[in-house]
Design a protein around this motif. Structure first.
Motif, mmCIF file in Angstrom:
data_model
loop_
_atom_site.group_PDB
_atom_site.id
_atom_site.type_symbol
_atom_site.label_atom_id
_atom_site.label_comp_id
_atom_site.label_asym_id
_atom_site.label_seq_id
_atom_site.Cartn_x
_atom_site.Cartn_y
_atom_site.Cartn_z
ATOM 1 N N LYS A 56 42.382 53.242 37.326
ATOM 2 C CA LYS A 56 42.197 52.020 38.192
ATOM 3 C C LYS A 56 41.558 51.923 39.841
ATOM 4 C CE LYS A 56 45.581 48.817 39.328
ATOM 5 N NZ LYS A 56 46.158 48.570 41.134
ATOM 6 N N GLU A 194 38.318 45.351 32.109
ATOM 7 C CA GLU A 194 40.155 45.979 32.573
ATOM 8 C C GLU A 194 40.024 46.103 30.873
ATOM 9 O OE1 GLU A 194 38.477 43.654 34.574
ATOM 10 O OE2 GLU A 194 40.006 42.958 35.664
ATOM 11 N N HIS A 221 35.395 51.953 37.364
ATOM 12 C CA HIS A 221 36.681 51.153 36.235
ATOM 13 C C HIS A 221 37.731 50.700 37.296
ATOM 14 C CE1 HIS A 221 35.411 52.492 31.963
ATOM 15 N NE2 HIS A 221 35.350 53.560 32.508
ATOM 16 N N PHE A 223 40.172 46.774 38.160
ATOM 17 C CA PHE A 223 40.608 45.299 37.889
ATOM 18 C C PHE A 223 39.308 44.593 39.132
ATOM 19 C CE2 PHE A 223 44.165 46.461 36.913
ATOM 20 C CZ PHE A 223 44.853 45.504 35.540
#
Ligand code: NAD
Length: 505
Positions: A56, A194, A221, A223
């Protein structure tokens, strides 16, 4: 074609590494966790069980990736076109070698049926070959003569670019955006969606194994509001190639404004298929059914508004309803499956909410209109047809992005055209008629970036791809892609000792 059981077994093997190691970022040739150490879980829409924990990422990861892309740009832009072409063909070969793995992983991550995903992986390879072949000529320009001057134009890669992709057919779409950027000499930071991170992490790995220098392609990777936002705001990133929803496009435009980002947007659609009574009805039914119920209806170019001439409306919609009711819903790895589960419970909720909207608006639900039982109990929705709708209704105006078709009758050509254009979108349109003059007249006035006449969406890679109105800004395909990823420079050479204005002397 492999069997369902074989597919299940092989998918399990391929997925085991993601379950064990998670999905990391790929920055400067290294697989690394998010600097914060944070992760999120990606689930399979088949059974809602976790597939992997995913990095994240935030602004500091994007900064690291953008810095790597900036450093790698110096050598990558200097590489000769033929050498880049060779490398891109090697990437394509490596994709073909691992096509089954890619397809099986994509099916489990997105819910898309194997019958379509096996082709999507190969189309991804084709994107690399096609743009690789164009790489040697990417810098070419024009020579423009004037009386005292020769102008020579040439193109240069714009610099490191950000690529932000959605969750529908993520592998194919990522290659569609990334291949032209690489061919033009740009380096990349890719932020995949995501909901579907797995195949993106495979793709960069395949490219590096095929010989792509480290730092040329970085995958981060996370959001949209964290990693995506930071990418659009980063000063080293010169342009953003984005595929996704219009409202995200607006945000990206605003986020990129302070650093004057060049943007290319491929956005949503509510695309009309217009069927006149004089068309080949069997072929028109085949195409309409294919374009809304393939890929779970989760495709930007789906023909989600069916406008049919009143004299054949009943017959036509009955045929579509019968076909829709007969479509096999099933596990994405079953080769017989046409419709698998939708990408995620959140998206399923959105699609199901339109069944309530339809009831409130008083349209007829000719078939479908409910959730479906499917293996694993995931996000399955029945292929649905709404009839007797009006073009002003929400079910006709809003992008549902599922296997849901809204059918509306029209009286004549003028009404068909008015309805086709009375929408905020303008991505594709599909026109069915055997009257050549009408097809010329009608298509000339259709507000859409891509129009197919007597055909479903069949792509020709040199042809332009993109939408008008709220469906997009810019074109991909052939040389159009290079216009976005490259800057045109003009050099003007004096050819005579022409008179130069003398000031102060
Ligand atoms: P989305 O706009 O929600 O997300 C797309 C990507 O943008 C994701 O990677 C997401 O993380 C990122 N993002 C979200 N907010 C961001 C922000 N503030 N800054 C930067 N990045 C951000 O779209 P989706 O739901 O993933 O995809 C479906 C949509 O994509 C549909 O509208 C569909 O029509 C469209 N689409 C268009 C095309 C085309 O070619 N025109 C192709 C495929 C999909």
């Amino acid at each position: 074609m492999t069997t369902y059981d074989e597919n299940l077994r092989r998918a399990e093997t391929y997925l085991a590494r993601f379950a064990k190691d998670g999905v990391k970022n790929r920055i400067n040739g290294e697989s690394v966790p998010a600097i914060s150490g944070e992760t999120f879980e990606t689930i399979s829409p088949v059974d809602l069980k976790p597939l992997a924990s995913v990095a994240k990422s935030g602004a500091e990861d994007i900064d690291k990736a953008a810095t790597a892309a900036k450093e790698a740009f110096v050598e990558w832009r200097a590489m000769g076109g033929p050498e880049r072409k060779k490398l891109m063909h090697r990437i394509a070969d490596a994709i073909v070698d691992r096509a089954e793995e890619i397809a099986l992983i994509e099916c489990m991550d997105t819910g898309q049926a194997f019958r379509f995903m096996s082709k999507a992986a190969l189309r991804g390879a084709e994107n690399f070959r096609f743009f690789g072949d164009l790489a040697p000529g990417a810098r070419d320009g024009k020579t423009l003569y004037a009386a005292n001057q020769i102008n020579i134009t040439s193109r240069k890669p714009i610099g490191p670019v950000g690529i932000i992709t959605p969750w529908n057919t993520p592998f194919m779409l990522s290659t569609w955006k990334i291949a032209p950027a690489l061919a033009s000499g740009c380096t990349i930071v890719h932020k995949p969606a995501e909901f579907s991170p797995l195949s993106a992490s495979l793709l960069v790995e395949i490219a590096e194994e095929a010989g792509l220098p480290k730092g040329v392609w970085n995958t981060v990777h996370g959001f949209g509001e964290d990693a995506g936002r930071a990418l659009t705001e980063h000063p080293a990133i010169k342009a953003i190639g984005f595929v996704g929803e219009g409202k995200t496009g607006s945000m990206i435009m605003a986020q990129g404004a302070p650093t004057l980002k060049r943007v290319h947007f491929e956005l949503g659609g509510k695309n009309p298929v217009i069927v006149f009574a004089d068309s080949d009805l069997e072929r028109a039914v085949d195409a309409a059914v294919f374009m809304i119920y393939s890929l779970n209806g989760e495709r930007c170019t789906s023909s989600s508004r069916l406008l049919v001439e009143a004299s054949i409306y009943e017959e036509f919609t009955e045929k579509v309803a019968a076909r829709a009711a007969n479509i096999k819903i099933g596990h994405p790895l079953d080769p017989e499956t046409v419709i698998g589960p939708l990408i995620h419970p959140e998206h399923e909720k959105k699609v199901l909410s339109y069944f309530d909207v339809a009831r409130e608006e008083g349209v007829t639900i000719a078939t479908g209109g409910t959730k479906a039982d499917g293996p694993g109990g995931g996000c399955y929705v029945k292929p649905t047809l709404f009839t007797n709708a009006k073009n002003s209704m929400r079910v006709a105006q809003e992008e549902i992005f599922g296997p849901v078709l809204t059918a509306i009758p029209f009286a004549d050509e003028a009404e068909a055209l008015a309805m086709a254009n009375d929408i905020e979108y303008g991505l594709t349109a599909y026109l069915w008629t055997s009257d050549l003059t009408r097809s010329m007249r009608f298509s000339e006035q259709l507000e859409a970036g891509m129009i197919w006449i007597n055909s479903e969406n069949t792509r020709h890679l040199p042809a332009p791809f993109g939408g008008v109105k709220n469906s997009g800004i810019g074109r991909d395909g052939g040389d159009w892609s290079f216009d976005f990823y490259m800057e045109t420079v003009n050099r003007a050479f004096a050819t005579t000792a022409h008179k130069i204005p003398k000031l102060g002397g």
